[in-house]
Design a protein around this motif. Structure first.
Motif, PDB file in Angstrom:
ATOM      1  N   SER A 170       0.807  -1.237  -0.014  1.00  0.00           N
ATOM      2  CA  SER A 170       0.039   0.111   0.022  1.00  0.00           C
ATOM      3  C   SER A 170       0.813   1.422   0.052  1.00  0.00           C
ATOM      4  N   ARG A 171       0.630   2.098  -0.818  1.00  0.00           N
ATOM      5  CA  ARG A 171       1.183   3.589  -0.827  1.00  0.00           C
ATOM      6  C   ARG A 171       0.169   4.579  -1.345  1.00  0.00           C
ATOM      7  N   PRO A 172       0.506   5.753  -1.169  1.00  0.00           N
ATOM      8  CA  PRO A 172      -0.723   6.725  -1.593  1.00  0.00           C
ATOM      9  C   PRO A 172      -0.897   7.239  -3.044  1.00  0.00           C
ATOM     10  N   VAL A 173      -1.046   6.160  -3.899  1.00  0.00           N
ATOM     11  CA  VAL A 173      -1.399   6.206  -5.387  1.00  0.00           C
ATOM     12  C   VAL A 173      -2.984   6.583  -5.274  1.00  0.00           C
ATOM     13  N   CYS A 174      -3.307   7.566  -5.926  1.00  0.00           N
ATOM     14  CA  CYS A 174      -4.819   7.677  -5.988  1.00  0.00           C
ATOM     15  C   CYS A 174      -5.475   7.922  -4.708  1.00  0.00           C
ATOM     16  N   ASP A 175      -4.754   8.845  -3.918  1.00  0.00           N
ATOM     17  CA  ASP A 175      -5.154   8.872  -2.371  1.00  0.00           C
ATOM     18  C   ASP A 175      -4.923   7.405  -1.751  1.00  0.00           C
ATOM     19  N   THR A 176      -5.663   6.988  -1.012  1.00  0.00           N
ATOM     20  CA  THR A 176      -5.557   5.649  -0.560  1.00  0.00           C
ATOM     21  C   THR A 176      -6.496   4.705  -0.974  1.00  0.00           C
ATOM     22  N   SER A 177      -6.624   4.728  -2.384  1.00  0.00           N
ATOM     23  CA  SER A 177      -7.637   3.723  -2.832  1.00  0.00           C
ATOM     24  C   SER A 177      -7.154   2.307  -2.937  1.00  0.00           C
ATOM     25  N   PHE A 178      -5.939   1.990  -3.178  1.00  0.00           N
ATOM     26  CA  PHE A 178      -5.446   0.739  -3.030  1.00  0.00           C
ATOM     27  C   PHE A 178      -5.830   0.117  -1.711  1.00  0.00           C
ATOM     28  N   ALA A 179      -5.370   0.751  -0.639  1.00  0.00           N
ATOM     29  CA  ALA A 179      -5.559   0.313   0.607  1.00  0.00           C
ATOM     30  C   ALA A 179      -7.148   0.160   0.823  1.00  0.00           C
ATOM     31  N   SER A 180      -7.899   0.826   0.329  1.00  0.00           N
ATOM     32  CA  SER A 180      -9.250   0.834   0.517  1.00  0.00           C
ATOM     33  C   SER A 180      -9.602  -0.427  -0.144  1.00  0.00           C
ATOM     34  N   GLY A 181      -9.125  -0.778  -1.380  1.00  0.00           N
ATOM     35  CA  GLY A 181      -9.538  -2.154  -2.031  1.00  0.00           C
ATOM     36  C   GLY A 181      -9.037  -3.114  -1.265  1.00  0.00           C
ATOM     37  N   VAL A 182      -8.038  -3.028  -0.334  1.00  0.00           N
ATOM     38  CA  VAL A 182      -7.415  -4.221   0.293  1.00  0.00           C
ATOM     39  C   VAL A 182      -8.219  -4.546   1.503  1.00  0.00           C
ATOM     40  N   ALA A 183      -8.932  -3.452   1.937  1.00  0.00           N
ATOM     41  CA  ALA A 183      -9.741  -3.425   3.373  1.00  0.00           C
ATOM     42  C   ALA A 183     -11.107  -3.997   2.878  1.00  0.00           C
TER      43      ALA A 183
END
Length: 136
Positions: A120-133
């Protein structure tokens, strides 16, 4: 007599090209272009007309390419390429969050939640982390 000859000439001038085009088209459809031994004859039929393929939107092409890259390499590489593509083509910025979320969900499916979160890193805000969650 000359009037009748002109009339016949005009009629032939209009009809002859149509007949030639149609006969040429039908002849071309009967040629075995593939070169195979099987005798396949193509016929012009409205029943067999295929629907024209829809062109895919650039964001869909990018998402699919990045999902493939995520599977073949790792989510970090896919995220880097997402960031570069958005910088290179600003029109993709409005789709960045949804693509990053899709990458996050795919990362969880492929790597598991803990390892996916490590990318996870701040690409497109935190959307990757949101998808993981969302996939946990």
């Amino acid at each position: 007599m000359t009037h009748t000859a002109r009339r016949i000439g005009r009629t032939l001038a209009l009809v002859l090209p149509v007949v030639l085009v149609l006969s040429g088209t039908l002849a071309v459809t009967r040629v075995n272009w593939a070169g195979s031994n099987e005798s396949q004859i193509l016929t012009a039929s409205s029943e067999n007309v295929s629907v024209r393929a829809k062109s895919r939107a650039p964001q869909d092409v990018l998402r699919d390419a990045l999902l493939t890259e995520l599977q073949e390499k790792d989510p970090g590489t896919a995220l880097t390429h997402l960031q570069r593509e958005v910088e290179h083509r600003p029109s993709l910025a409005q789709h960045c969050m949804s693509i990053a979320r899709a990458l996050g969900r795919a990362a969880v499916e492929h790597y598991g939640p803990a390892k996916a979160q490590s990318y996870s890193r701040p690409v497109c805000d935190t959307s990757f982390a949101s998808g993981v969650a969302q996939e946990r």
